[in-house]
Design an enzyme around this catalytic site. Structure first.
Site, PDB file in Angstrom:
ATOM      1  N   HIS A 261       0.836  -1.202   0.000  1.00  0.00           N
ATOM      2  CA  HIS A 261       0.000   0.000   0.000  1.00  0.00           C
ATOM      3  C   HIS A 261       0.877   1.261   0.000  1.00  0.00           C
ATOM      4  CE1 HIS A 261      -3.704   2.326   1.108  1.00  0.00           C
ATOM      5  NE2 HIS A 261      -2.784   3.151   1.586  1.00  0.00           N
ATOM      6  N   GLU A 262       1.786   1.330   0.952  1.00  0.00           N
ATOM      7  CA  GLU A 262       2.625   2.536   1.046  1.00  0.00           C
ATOM      8  C   GLU A 262       3.559   2.649  -0.156  1.00  0.00           C
ATOM      9  OE1 GLU A 262       1.655   4.715   3.044  1.00  0.00           O
ATOM     10  OE2 GLU A 262       0.400   3.404   4.263  1.00  0.00           O
ATOM     11  N   HIS A 265       1.830   4.501  -2.877  1.00  0.00           N
ATOM     12  CA  HIS A 265       1.956   5.957  -2.683  1.00  0.00           C
ATOM     13  C   HIS A 265       3.364   6.406  -3.073  1.00  0.00           C
ATOM     14  CE1 HIS A 265      -1.848   6.753  -0.709  1.00  0.00           C
ATOM     15  NE2 HIS A 265      -1.632   5.895   0.264  1.00  0.00           N
ATOM     16  N   GLU A 291      -4.648   7.659  -3.313  1.00  0.00           N
ATOM     17  CA  GLU A 291      -5.145   6.413  -2.721  1.00  0.00           C
ATOM     18  C   GLU A 291      -5.420   5.363  -3.812  1.00  0.00           C
ATOM     19  OE1 GLU A 291      -4.826   6.104   0.367  1.00  0.00           O
ATOM     20  OE2 GLU A 291      -6.026   4.362   0.938  1.00  0.00           O
TER      21      GLU A 291
END
Ligand code: ZN
Length: 496
Positions: A261-262, A265, A291
């Site tokens: 997830h990170e 980003h 997101e």
């Protein structure tokens, strides 16, 4: 002879340096700072915040901005810098200093009251401050101005151009199908067992494995690094230095998918052109589009059967207890759907229902239909209606999120926008690249990352989201791709 644009850029570089210093202090605070550093750190950060604000709204910057606006040719990067700076200037100068100070004081008190209220499961001691925070938010919305709904002014701060009507339409479209999907899943006789994912997984192995994952998918570790923090996040101070955090728990997927997830980003941030470094064009364009990238790598790539099958042999070599796990079992276990109380731990299917509850609660309070003191009962009835569960306490109900206690009201829908956009972008990527499962199964992530860089990342914040999304996908943001793919995937996982 320096131009007006050079003068503006030079002012913006100064502001950027102060913001970068602040971001570094904040990153350190969340990763390495000992407890004893807290009070001095608060002083240092607030001084830097004041300096950055003053440098940005100074007469000198405003004059440079006016001159640069006359000089910039439409359609150029310079025009985009001007447009971006004008928008930030509006957001920064609309609120009188008295209001900013009042909000900052109340947010600090609100945060403290929230921590205590959550620990004691005592919403009513927090309610008066929360009511005041909602009042200040209304004042802010009135100063910013809006045409149709007070929420328009608020959501626009986080997602440029988004409106209440748009959020309402999205939730109206997904409410029925998702609530039905959750019901069907609940009634399915095929419930995956994920108990084997809980265990004592050594932290150093979790660190090594997640760093291996980062390298495989293409996060550039020469221009970034990963550390740990209680609440994972991504930050950075230059295109050449993007920081990720993850966390190591007894539930192994927490680190695996937290890292993916990170990294989503982070790769978005790393994909900006170096020439834009330190200007407002570098980095992501909005919370929703940001997101979409974290969710794309976490859910669409990471939770696919192809990815799990590709990852499993290496995972088994780091964690011998998983060496004999069958890929299908692992795939179903990591896609387990279960209505739960806590948003940040929610699975992909129920996640947007959590967001929808918050949006509806915010709107009810802002429209004067709900008094803050009556929030818990309203919140609980929505959980019962959408998720079929009723929080036992307010701590696992309306006290769970930190956002409102700090005066951040109006941004939850950007999480849902990210989920929708992740599938909308992915469908286009798949049309261009063909069999993405075959690529993923071979661990070939470069074509996927390259597509995202070309279509999205290299544009940084140049185009507002309402322009970028149609540019990439040929249509405005919508729920159709998300609903279709979600239903297809989970009906197959649950055999329904
Ligand atoms: Zn995120």
């Amino acid at each position: 002879m320096p131009t007006a644009l050079d003068a503006l850029k030079s002012r913006l570089f100064d502001v950027n340096a102060l913001n970068a210093a602040m971001a570094m202090l904040d990153w350190d605070q969340q990763t390495y700072m000992p407890k004893g550093g807290a009070s001095a750190r608060a002083e240092h950060s607030s001084l830097l915040a004041r300096m950055a604000h003053e440098a940005f709204v100074s007469e000198e910057t405003q004059r440079a901005l006016e001159e640069a606006a006359k000089e910039a040719e439409p359609g150029t990067d310079e025009a985009a810098i001007v447009r971006n700076t004008q928008r930030n200037m509006k957001l920064r100068t609309k609120f009188p200093a008295e209001l900013v100070a009042r909000k900052s004081k109340l947010s600090a008190e609100g945060h403290e009251a929230w921590v205590t209220a959550r620990a004691n499961n005592d919403f009513q001691t927090f309610a008066p401050i929360l009511a005041e925070l909602f009042e200040i938010t209304k004042e802010e919305a009135n100063l910013l101005g809006y045409e149709n709904h007070i929420y328009d002014a608020l959501i626009d701060m986080y997602e440029e151009g988004a409106t209440h009507a748009q959020c309402q339409a999205i939730f109206d479209e997904i409410r029925g199908p998702i609530v039905q999907l959750v019901k069907d899943i609940k009634e399915s006789p095929n419930q995956p067992d994920d108990s084997f994912l809980y265990g004592e997984w050594p932290n150093d192995k979790q660190r090594e494995f997640t760093e291996w994952l980062l390298k495989q998918i293409g996060f550039d570790l020469d221009r970034g690094r990963q550390d740990t923090a209680p609440h994972p996040f991504c930050t950075g101070w230059s295109v050449g230095d993007i920081r990720l955090t993850t966390r190591f728990k007894d539930y192994l997927p927490s680190a695996l998918f937290g890292t993916l997830h990170e990294a989503g980003h982070g790769m978005y941030e790393q994909g900006s052109p170096m020439a834009w470094d330190r200007t407002p064009l570098a980095g992501g364009v909005s919370l929703g589009v940001h997101e979409s990238q974290s969710r794309l790598w976490e859910n669409i790539v990471g939770r696919s059967e192809a990815f799990i099958t590709w990852m499993l042999p290496t995972l088994g070599s780091y964690f011998p207890a998983l060496a004999d796990t069958d890929p299908k079992t692992m795939y179903c276990a990591t896609n387990k759907v279960e209505p739960s109380f806590i948003r940040v731990e929610a699975d992909e299917v129920t996640y947007n229902l959590h967001v929808m509850v918050r949006f509806e609660v915010e709107c009810a309070v802002l429209e004067g239909k709900l008094a803050v003191k009556d929030m818990p009962a309203y919140w609980n009835s929505k959980y019962e209606e959408y998720l079929g569960i009723t929080p036992r306490t307010d701590s696992e109900g309306c006290l769970q999120d930190v956002h409102w206690s700090m005066g951040s009201i109006g941004y939850f829908p950007t999480y849902t926008m990210g989920n929708l956009l992740s599938y909308q972008f992915w469908n286009c990527l798949e049309k261009d690249l063909g069999d993405t499962d075959a690529l993923i199964a071979r661990g070939e992530f470069r074509p996927i990352l390259e597509w995202l860089i070309q279509k999205i990342y290299r544009h940084g914040a140049k185009y507002p989201p309402q322009e970028l999304v149609p540019m990439v996908t040929g249509k405005p943001m919508g729920a159709a791709d998300y609903l279709a793919r979600l239903s297809q995937k989970y009906r197959s996982v649950y055999g329904i």
